[in-house]
Design a protein around this motif. Structure first.
Motif, PDB file in Angstrom:
ATOM      1  N   PRO A 167       0.915  -1.251  -0.061  1.00  0.00           N
ATOM      2  CA  PRO A 167      -0.034  -0.162  -0.089  1.00  0.00           C
ATOM      3  C   PRO A 167       0.768   1.342  -0.004  1.00  0.00           C
ATOM      4  CG  PRO A 167      -0.740  -1.679   1.623  1.00  0.00           C
ATOM      5  CD  PRO A 167       0.455  -1.918   1.231  1.00  0.00           C
ATOM      6  N   ARG A 168       2.046   1.135   0.310  1.00  0.00           N
ATOM      7  CA  ARG A 168       2.856   2.354   0.390  1.00  0.00           C
ATOM      8  C   ARG A 168       4.008   2.425  -0.792  1.00  0.00           C
ATOM      9  NH1 ARG A 168       6.694   2.253   4.090  1.00  0.00           N
ATOM     10  NH2 ARG A 168       6.413   0.114   4.944  1.00  0.00           N
ATOM     11  N   ILE A 169       3.851   1.412  -1.708  1.00  0.00           N
ATOM     12  CA  ILE A 169       4.630   1.539  -2.824  1.00  0.00           C
ATOM     13  C   ILE A 169       3.862   2.512  -3.823  1.00  0.00           C
ATOM     14  CG2 ILE A 169       5.485   0.333  -4.783  1.00  0.00           C
ATOM     15  CD1 ILE A 169       6.160  -1.853  -2.896  1.00  0.00           C
ATOM     16  N   ARG A 170       4.569   3.549  -4.354  1.00  0.00           N
ATOM     17  CA  ARG A 170       3.728   4.424  -5.130  1.00  0.00           C
ATOM     18  C   ARG A 170       3.854   4.046  -6.771  1.00  0.00           C
ATOM     19  NH1 ARG A 170       1.199   5.096  -1.881  1.00  0.00           N
ATOM     20  NH2 ARG A 170       1.120   6.634  -0.238  1.00  0.00           N
ATOM     21  N   ASN A 171       4.828   3.113  -6.858  1.00  0.00           N
ATOM     22  CA  ASN A 171       4.718   2.502  -8.374  1.00  0.00           C
ATOM     23  C   ASN A 171       4.487   1.211  -8.453  1.00  0.00           C
ATOM     24  OD1 ASN A 171       7.242   2.373  -7.362  1.00  0.00           O
ATOM     25  ND2 ASN A 171       8.164   2.221  -9.221  1.00  0.00           N
ATOM     26  N   LEU A 172       3.458   0.718  -7.704  1.00  0.00           N
ATOM     27  CA  LEU A 172       3.236  -0.903  -7.464  1.00  0.00           C
ATOM     28  C   LEU A 172       3.135  -1.603  -8.710  1.00  0.00           C
ATOM     29  CD1 LEU A 172       2.897  -2.955  -5.361  1.00  0.00           C
ATOM     30  CD2 LEU A 172       0.490  -2.326  -5.052  1.00  0.00           C
ATOM     31  N   ARG A 173       2.463  -1.084  -9.333  1.00  0.00           N
ATOM     32  CA  ARG A 173       2.291  -1.856 -10.707  1.00  0.00           C
ATOM     33  C   ARG A 173       3.546  -2.324 -11.519  1.00  0.00           C
ATOM     34  NH1 ARG A 173      -3.140  -2.502 -12.086  1.00  0.00           N
ATOM     35  NH2 ARG A 173      -4.793  -1.150 -11.048  1.00  0.00           N
ATOM     36  N   GLU A 174       4.154  -1.103 -11.524  1.00  0.00           N
ATOM     37  CA  GLU A 174       5.503  -1.329 -12.266  1.00  0.00           C
ATOM     38  C   GLU A 174       6.448  -2.280 -11.543  1.00  0.00           C
ATOM     39  OE1 GLU A 174       7.332   2.249 -15.183  1.00  0.00           O
ATOM     40  OE2 GLU A 174       6.932   2.716 -12.687  1.00  0.00           O
ATOM     41  N   TRP A 175       6.585  -2.211 -10.084  1.00  0.00           N
ATOM     42  CA  TRP A 175       7.386  -2.780  -9.222  1.00  0.00           C
ATOM     43  C   TRP A 175       6.966  -3.945  -9.134  1.00  0.00           C
ATOM     44  CZ3 TRP A 175      12.218  -1.628  -8.262  1.00  0.00           C
ATOM     45  CH2 TRP A 175      12.932  -2.471  -7.193  1.00  0.00           C
ATOM     46  N   ARG A 176       5.775  -4.311  -8.916  1.00  0.00           N
ATOM     47  CA  ARG A 176       5.141  -5.708  -8.809  1.00  0.00           C
ATOM     48  C   ARG A 176       5.526  -6.445 -10.287  1.00  0.00           C
ATOM     49  NH1 ARG A 176       0.400  -8.165 -10.784  1.00  0.00           N
ATOM     50  NH2 ARG A 176      -0.403  -9.654  -9.511  1.00  0.00           N
ATOM     51  N   GLY A 177       5.336  -5.917 -11.358  1.00  0.00           N
ATOM     52  CA  GLY A 177       5.684  -6.600 -12.687  1.00  0.00           C
ATOM     53  C   GLY A 177       7.370  -7.152 -12.801  1.00  0.00           C
ATOM     54  N   HIS A 178       7.828  -6.167 -12.377  1.00  0.00           N
ATOM     55  CA  HIS A 178       9.341  -6.205 -12.303  1.00  0.00           C
ATOM     56  C   HIS A 178       9.810  -7.501 -11.359  1.00  0.00           C
ATOM     57  CE1 HIS A 178      13.624  -6.010 -10.622  1.00  0.00           C
ATOM     58  NE2 HIS A 178      13.073  -5.808  -9.792  1.00  0.00           N
ATOM     59  N   LEU A 179       9.148  -7.458 -10.107  1.00  0.00           N
ATOM     60  CA  LEU A 179       9.423  -8.871  -9.086  1.00  0.00           C
ATOM     61  C   LEU A 179       8.884 -10.252  -9.762  1.00  0.00           C
ATOM     62  CD1 LEU A 179       8.868  -7.047  -5.731  1.00  0.00           C
ATOM     63  CD2 LEU A 179      10.911  -7.490  -6.874  1.00  0.00           C
ATOM     64  N   LEU A 180       7.763  -9.945 -10.324  1.00  0.00           N
ATOM     65  CA  LEU A 180       7.026 -11.344 -10.964  1.00  0.00           C
ATOM     66  C   LEU A 180       7.843 -11.629 -12.059  1.00  0.00           C
ATOM     67  CD1 LEU A 180       3.106 -10.525 -10.762  1.00  0.00           C
ATOM     68  CD2 LEU A 180       4.732 -11.992  -9.137  1.00  0.00           C
TER      69      LEU A 180
END
Length: 277
Positions: A167-180
């Motif tokens: 909830p505190r990550i402001r570019n969660l979609r981008e960062w989530r995609g990178h991690l996956l």
């Protein structure tokens, strides 16, 4: 900062049932998009011999298995699997991280990530279990519920769980995609049911309600994808770097990764030094 003892790695594997070393080596060669001739030239062999090994017409020596694995960049754990499939004993031990023989390694990792403070740094194993972390990481984890911290914190769960840092990550979609994507690449290299289960778990986490990637305020030029996360009302930006050990001779050591987070802008660097001071 604590070094945690670890049990069997999440990437534990065994030779595929019903497969000899030939099909396994062929699968690795095809995964690397290397022809039999190219592999033969690298390994000082012949395309005919490589073909015979892959079809089971020739049994490779222990030295040849290791040589081919080296040129195909096969992970250390999987090299043991290849040796077993060829009828040889595993070459690389898997030493528990809390074993006295790894005292120097643990001490070195502790000094390294502590020396990186006030910037965040942590050490994870092949299953993303956090085995060590510094005070910079502890700062980013403030407010994360205890149930996500025990019995053994997992970096992917801590980052992507809706009650974790997500909830505190402001570019969660981008960062989530990178991690996956990072996990997908790792799964492609390791036959690990545990790692695949972790991937399916974290990929299924719902995004926090209203989650969308915020645009940075003011001019911002990043040289790598940043992690933009809120802390105490401020948006901090980091770029990460992952380091592994060179030419490891132990499965446990081979699967350790040190991830460091470098401030991506002067404001983040200044804030971290102020908080640490």
């Amino acid at each position: 900062m604590t070094i945690l003892a670890t049990g069997p790695s999440a990437s534990a594997t065994a030779p595929a049932e019903g497969k000899g070393v030939g099909p396994l080596l062929r699968a690795w060669r095809e995964r690397c998009r290397v022809s039999q001739l190219e592999l033969a030239l690298r390994a000082d062999s012949s395309a005919r011999h490589i073909s015979f090994i892959e079809t089971g017409r020739s049994r490779p020596s222990e030295e040849m298995v290791l040589r081919l694995a080296e040129h195909l960049d096969v992970p250390v754990r999987e090299r043991n699997s290849l040796l077993l499939a060829a009828g040889y004993a595993p070459r690389y031990p898997e030493t528990p991280l809390d074993d006295p023989s790894l005292d120097a390694l643990r001490d070195g990792m502790e000094r390294l990530i502590q020396g990186y403070e006030p910037y965040p740094a942590l050490v994870v194993d092949a299953g993303y279990t956090v085995v060590a972390a510094n005070r910079g990481i502890a700062m980013l984890l403030e407010g994360v519920p205890e149930k996500l911290m025990s019995p053994a914190p997992n970096a992917m769960r801590l980052t992507l769980h809706p009650e974790g840092m997500a909830p505190r990550i402001r570019n969660l979609r981008e960062w989530r995609g990178h991690l996956l994507s990072q996990m997908e690449r790792q799964i492609a290299l390791q036959r690990s049911d545990q790692l695949r289960a972790l991937y399916e778990e974290v990929a299924a986490y719902p995004l926090p309600e209203g989650a969308q990637d915020d645009e940075p305020a003011g001019p911002a030029v990043y040289f790598a994808l940043p992690l933009r996360i809120e802390h105490d009302g401020r948006i901090l930006s980091f770029v990460s770097s992952i380091s592994t050990f060179n030419t490891p001779m132990d499965v446990t050591v081979a699967e350790l990764a040190i991830e460091t987070f470098l401030p991506a802008d002067p404001a983040t660097a200044k804030y971290l030094h102020t908080v640490a001071g």
